[in-house]
Design a protein around this motif. Sequence first.
Motif, PDB file in Angstrom:
ATOM      1  N   GLY A   9       0.826  -1.194   0.000  1.00 30.91           N
ATOM      2  CA  GLY A   9       0.000   0.000   0.000  1.00 30.91           C
ATOM      3  C   GLY A   9       0.854   1.235   0.000  1.00 30.91           C
ATOM      4  N   VAL A  10       0.286   2.286   0.577  1.00 33.33           N
ATOM      5  CA  VAL A  10       0.929   3.587   0.652  1.00 33.33           C
ATOM      6  C   VAL A  10       1.037   3.958   2.126  1.00 33.33           C
ATOM      7  N   GLY A  11       2.082   4.682   2.474  1.00 31.09           N
ATOM      8  CA  GLY A  11       2.298   5.070   3.866  1.00 31.09           C
ATOM      9  C   GLY A  11       1.058   5.638   4.521  1.00 31.09           C
ATOM     10  N   GLY A  12       0.773   5.181   5.739  1.00 36.45           N
ATOM     11  CA  GLY A  12      -0.366   5.662   6.504  1.00 36.45           C
ATOM     12  C   GLY A  12      -1.603   4.797   6.394  1.00 36.45           C
ATOM     13  N   GLN A  13      -1.572   3.747   5.580  1.00 37.48           N
ATOM     14  CA  GLN A  13      -2.753   2.903   5.405  1.00 37.48           C
ATOM     15  C   GLN A  13      -2.835   1.750   6.407  1.00 37.48           C
ATOM     16  N   GLY A  14      -1.796   1.513   7.170  1.00 36.89           N
ATOM     17  CA  GLY A  14      -1.847   0.461   8.176  1.00 36.89           C
ATOM     18  C   GLY A  14      -1.358  -0.895   7.716  1.00 36.89           C
ATOM     19  N   THR A  15      -0.528  -0.930   6.675  1.00 41.88           N
ATOM     20  CA  THR A  15      -0.020  -2.221   6.200  1.00 41.88           C
ATOM     21  C   THR A  15       0.862  -2.898   7.236  1.00 41.88           C
ATOM     22  N   VAL A  16       1.694  -2.115   7.906  1.00 40.60           N
ATOM     23  CA  VAL A  16       2.601  -2.703   8.897  1.00 40.60           C
ATOM     24  C   VAL A  16       1.810  -3.242  10.088  1.00 40.60           C
ATOM     25  N   ILE A  72      -2.386  -8.874  -0.233  1.00 38.27           N
ATOM     26  CA  ILE A  72      -3.399  -7.992   0.338  1.00 38.27           C
ATOM     27  C   ILE A  72      -2.997  -6.581  -0.080  1.00 38.27           C
ATOM     28  N   GLY A  73      -3.776  -6.006  -0.982  1.00 36.48           N
ATOM     29  CA  GLY A  73      -3.444  -4.712  -1.560  1.00 36.48           C
ATOM     30  C   GLY A  73      -4.305  -3.603  -1.001  1.00 36.48           C
ATOM     31  N   PHE A  74      -3.664  -2.665  -0.342  1.00 34.12           N
ATOM     32  CA  PHE A  74      -4.360  -1.542   0.269  1.00 34.12           C
ATOM     33  C   PHE A  74      -4.617  -0.439  -0.747  1.00 34.12           C
ATOM     34  N   GLU A  75      -3.980  -0.555  -1.903  1.00 30.86           N
ATOM     35  CA  GLU A  75      -4.072   0.468  -2.942  1.00 30.86           C
ATOM     36  C   GLU A  75      -3.900  -0.246  -4.290  1.00 30.86           C
ATOM     37  N   PRO A  76      -4.774   0.019  -5.282  1.00 29.65           N
ATOM     38  CA  PRO A  76      -4.746  -0.749  -6.532  1.00 29.65           C
ATOM     39  C   PRO A  76      -3.428  -0.692  -7.306  1.00 29.65           C
ATOM     40  N   GLY A  77      -2.839   0.482  -7.449  1.00 32.16           N
ATOM     41  CA  GLY A  77      -1.594   0.601  -8.209  1.00 32.16           C
ATOM     42  C   GLY A  77      -0.449  -0.151  -7.565  1.00 32.16           C
ATOM     43  N   GLU A  78      -0.356  -0.074  -6.254  1.00 37.51           N
ATOM     44  CA  GLU A  78       0.692  -0.808  -5.536  1.00 37.51           C
ATOM     45  C   GLU A  78       0.463  -2.312  -5.654  1.00 37.51           C
TER      46      GLU A  78
END
Length: 190
Positions: A9-16, A72-78
């Motif tokens: 994902g992108v920073g701030g989305q909670g992936t970690v 598990i993709g938090f953002e489509p492009g990533e």
Amino acid sequence: MNKNIVLCGVGGQGTVLASKLMAAAAMEKNIPVMTAETIGMAQRGGSVFSHLRMGEGIHSPLIAKGTADLIIGFEPGETVRMLPFLKKGGSVVVSSRPIMPVSASIGDAVYQAKDMIAYLKQKVTNLTVIDSEKAMKELGSSKVLNVVLLGAAVRSGELGLTLEDIQAAIRNRIPEKFQELNIKALTYTE
């Protein structure tokens, strides 16, 4: 049961945090687990991805290309960017909500989530697309998208953990005042 899972994902989305919740749930079941995160420019909207490996005989936290059971993709492009890690027949759970990564905003490129989702539909047989805008509106918070995606990943059957396993990790790892919302997010279905 060995599982290779990529979260992106992108920073701030909670992936970690999502990765940590899965790792905690695995450890509670005495399943060996290894994780590795790349967070680089995460705080500035940069790409973030985590590798999580569960099971016996794991000697490295990094997942080789073509061997991930689940993305598990938090953002489509990533998610599209991490697709080379997915094994043939693997599963993808992805948020439909675009957040333009810093790298995409630098040039004049057009960034359309619908194009990314269409590409994923062509390439991935086992694809679950989560209507993130709807989920966040119904739950009343954008902060729990990571847990909504975890719940969808559990229901895909590819995670190797149950809702109860993740729920216990939430109770052990997330401050009490946020537990009820996160558990509601975990069980959210469209």
